[in-house]
Motif scaffolding. Structure first.
Motif, short mmCIF file in Angstrom:
data_model
loop_
_atom_site.label_atom_id
_atom_site.label_comp_id
_atom_site.label_asym_id
_atom_site.label_seq_id
_atom_site.Cartn_x
_atom_site.Cartn_y
_atom_site.Cartn_z
N ALA A 28 0.82 -1.21 0.00
CA ALA A 28 0.00 0.00 0.00
C ALA A 28 0.85 1.26 0.00
O ALA A 28 0.44 2.29 -0.55
CB ALA A 28 -0.94 0.01 1.21
N LEU A 29 2.03 1.19 0.60
CA LEU A 29 2.90 2.37 0.64
C LEU A 29 3.52 2.70 -0.72
O LEU A 29 4.01 3.81 -0.90
CB LEU A 29 4.01 2.16 1.67
N THR A 30 3.46 1.77 -1.65
CA THR A 30 4.08 2.00 -2.95
C THR A 30 3.07 2.12 -4.09
O THR A 30 3.47 2.23 -5.25
CB THR A 30 5.07 0.86 -3.28
N ASP A 31 1.78 2.05 -3.79
CA ASP A 31 0.75 2.17 -4.82
C ASP A 31 0.75 3.58 -5.42
O ASP A 31 0.37 4.54 -4.76
CB ASP A 31 -0.65 1.87 -4.26
N VAL A 32 1.16 3.69 -6.67
CA VAL A 32 1.29 5.01 -7.28
C VAL A 32 -0.05 5.63 -7.66
O VAL A 32 -0.11 6.83 -7.93
CB VAL A 32 2.22 4.96 -8.51
N GLN A 33 -1.12 4.84 -7.69
CA GLN A 33 -2.41 5.40 -8.08
C GLN A 33 -3.07 6.17 -6.94
O GLN A 33 -4.11 6.79 -7.14
CB GLN A 33 -3.36 4.33 -8.63
N PHE A 34 -2.49 6.14 -5.73
CA PHE A 34 -3.04 6.87 -4.60
C PHE A 34 -2.08 7.96 -4.16
O PHE A 34 -0.86 7.77 -4.21
CB PHE A 34 -3.28 5.92 -3.42
#
Length: 68
Positions: A28-34
């Motif tokens: 979750a810390l690396t999800d670029v869409q957020f």
């Protein structure tokens, strides 16, 4: 109460689910869409769920004699 003695057709093993939530938190810390604030919220949610499931796993395996 020991979960492994019950019929669990979906294999809801709390320890396994806790690990999956920890993995999801890391991702979750690396999800670029957020945006960064949402990434942190998602991380915190997954970590809280992992802690809850680990506590459940400890409770289920703490005293197997009581499960009978």
């Amino acid at each position: 109460m020991k979960l492994r003695t019950q019929l669990d057709i979906f294999d809801h093993d709390p320890a396994r689910l806790a690990k999956a939530n920890r993995d999801a938190a890391a991702h979750a810390l690396t999800d670029v869409q957020f945006p960064p604030a949402i990434r942190q919220e998602r991380h915190d949610h997954y970590m809280a769920e992992a802690v809850r499931l680990e506590a459940l796993a400890a409770l289920c395996s703490s005293n197997p004699a009581k499960a009978a």
